[in-house]
Scaffold this motif. Structure first.
Motif, PDB file in Angstrom:
ATOM      1  N   UNK A   4       4.220   4.102   9.548  1.00  0.00           N
ATOM      2  CA  UNK A   4       2.964   4.479  10.192  1.00  0.00           C
ATOM      3  C   UNK A   4       2.212   3.193  10.514  1.00  0.00           C
ATOM      4  N   UNK A   5       1.239   3.287  11.408  1.00  0.00           N
ATOM      5  CA  UNK A   5       0.406   2.112  11.638  1.00  0.00           C
ATOM      6  C   UNK A   5      -0.991   2.529  12.076  1.00  0.00           C
ATOM      7  N   UNK A   6      -1.918   1.633  11.809  1.00  0.00           N
ATOM      8  CA  UNK A   6      -3.271   1.752  12.340  1.00  0.00           C
ATOM      9  C   UNK A   6      -3.543   0.484  13.125  1.00  0.00           C
ATOM     10  N   UNK A   7      -4.407   0.595  14.110  1.00  0.00           N
ATOM     11  CA  UNK A   7      -4.726  -0.543  14.965  1.00  0.00           C
ATOM     12  C   UNK A   7      -6.174  -0.930  14.766  1.00  0.00           C
ATOM     13  N   UNK A   8      -6.412  -2.223  14.695  1.00  0.00           N
ATOM     14  CA  UNK A   8      -7.781  -2.740  14.644  1.00  0.00           C
ATOM     15  C   UNK A   8      -7.821  -4.066  15.375  1.00  0.00           C
ATOM     16  N   UNK A   9      -9.035  -4.576  15.591  1.00  0.00           N
ATOM     17  CA  UNK A   9      -9.199  -5.842  16.321  1.00  0.00           C
ATOM     18  C   UNK A   9      -9.946  -6.853  15.472  1.00  0.00           C
ATOM     19  N   UNK A  10      -9.597  -8.095  15.684  1.00  0.00           N
ATOM     20  CA  UNK A  10     -10.319  -9.217  15.105  1.00  0.00           C
ATOM     21  C   UNK A  10     -10.339 -10.293  16.177  1.00  0.00           C
ATOM     22  N   UNK A  17      -1.648  -2.654  11.320  1.00  0.00           N
ATOM     23  CA  UNK A  17      -1.431  -2.556   9.879  1.00  0.00           C
ATOM     24  C   UNK A  17      -0.315  -1.546   9.654  1.00  0.00           C
ATOM     25  N   UNK A  18       0.874  -2.041   9.312  1.00  0.00           N
ATOM     26  CA  UNK A  18       2.042  -1.190   9.131  1.00  0.00           C
ATOM     27  C   UNK A  18       2.141  -0.735   7.677  1.00  0.00           C
ATOM     28  N   UNK A  19       2.525   0.528   7.476  1.00  0.00           N
ATOM     29  CA  UNK A  19       2.745   1.045   6.131  1.00  0.00           C
ATOM     30  C   UNK A  19       4.008   1.895   6.122  1.00  0.00           C
ATOM     31  N   UNK A  55       1.285  -8.390  13.418  1.00  0.00           N
ATOM     32  CA  UNK A  55       1.869  -7.301  12.645  1.00  0.00           C
ATOM     33  C   UNK A  55       1.614  -7.562  11.166  1.00  0.00           C
ATOM     34  N   UNK A  56       0.722  -6.768  10.573  1.00  0.00           N
ATOM     35  CA  UNK A  56       0.410  -6.895   9.155  1.00  0.00           C
ATOM     36  C   UNK A  56       1.435  -6.084   8.371  1.00  0.00           C
ATOM     37  N   UNK A  57       2.311  -6.780   7.665  1.00  0.00           N
ATOM     38  CA  UNK A  57       3.411  -6.140   6.947  1.00  0.00           C
ATOM     39  C   UNK A  57       3.090  -5.896   5.473  1.00  0.00           C
ATOM     40  N   UNK A  87       3.556 -12.497  12.505  1.00  0.00           N
ATOM     41  CA  UNK A  87       3.673 -11.648  11.322  1.00  0.00           C
ATOM     42  C   UNK A  87       2.680 -12.081  10.250  1.00  0.00           C
ATOM     43  N   UNK A  88       2.158 -11.088   9.528  1.00  0.00           N
ATOM     44  CA  UNK A  88       1.210 -11.341   8.454  1.00  0.00           C
ATOM     45  C   UNK A  88       1.702 -10.683   7.172  1.00  0.00           C
ATOM     46  N   UNK A  89       1.663 -11.429   6.100  1.00  0.00           N
ATOM     47  CA  UNK A  89       1.930 -10.955   4.739  1.00  0.00           C
ATOM     48  C   UNK A  89       3.217 -10.140   4.545  1.00  0.00           C
ATOM     49  N   UNK A  90       4.360 -10.660   4.994  1.00  0.00           N
ATOM     50  CA  UNK A  90       5.592  -9.928   4.679  1.00  0.00           C
ATOM     51  C   UNK A  90       5.861 -10.017   3.174  1.00  0.00           C
ATOM     52  N   UNK A  91       6.362  -8.936   2.580  1.00  0.00           N
ATOM     53  CA  UNK A  91       6.663  -8.996   1.150  1.00  0.00           C
ATOM     54  C   UNK A  91       7.914  -9.846   0.930  1.00  0.00           C
TER      55      UNK A  91
END
Length: 128
Positions: A4-10, A17-19, A55-57, A87-91
């Motif tokens: 799933x994902x949500x979209x936001x702006x900065x 934000x991927x989950x 892409x916030x992972x 990419x942001x914060x991959x585990x």
């Protein structure tokens, strides 16, 4: 749980934000339309005029080889559409898969959102 994902702006950056689980097998297991296909999402963002996508992972719980393929497909689609994708914060699992496949050098990867967002501006200024 499927992706799933949500979209936001900065600033001038669209953050997805991927989950969930990033795997094409999820769509097979849960039926058509149940999985997120990142390259299609990137194309839709391009149609809306977006140029910077992060892409916030952080919320991704599982990635397999097809999920890495989705990340590569998203990057390819982004480049074709003139979008800068990072990419942001991959585990640890995602990072290990990217390193094993030597893709960690293809993606711009950040652990800090503010730094990642600022890097889009720096990149445009340096390249522009």
């Amino acid at each position: 749980m499927t992706m799933q994902y949500t979209t936001r702006r900065s600033d001038e950056v669209t953050i997805l934000d991927l989950t969930g689980r990033l795997s094409l097998g999820e769509a097979v297991a849960f039926g058509p339309g149940s999985g997120l296909v990142l390259s299609e999402t990137v194309r839709e963002l391009a149609k809306k005029g977006e140029k910077n996508v992060l892409l916030n992972l952080a919320g991704v719980t599982y990635v397999d080889s097809s999920g890495v393929g989705q990340l590569v497909g998203a990057m390819t689609s982004a480049r074709r559409q003139g979008i800068s994708l990072k990419l942001l914060r991959p585990n640890a699992q995602v990072l290990n898969l990217l390193k094993m496949s030597k893709l960690d050098t293809v993606f711009d990867i950040s652990e800090d959102e503010a730094t990642a967002v600022a890097s889009f501006t720096r990149g445009a200024t340096a390249g522009g």
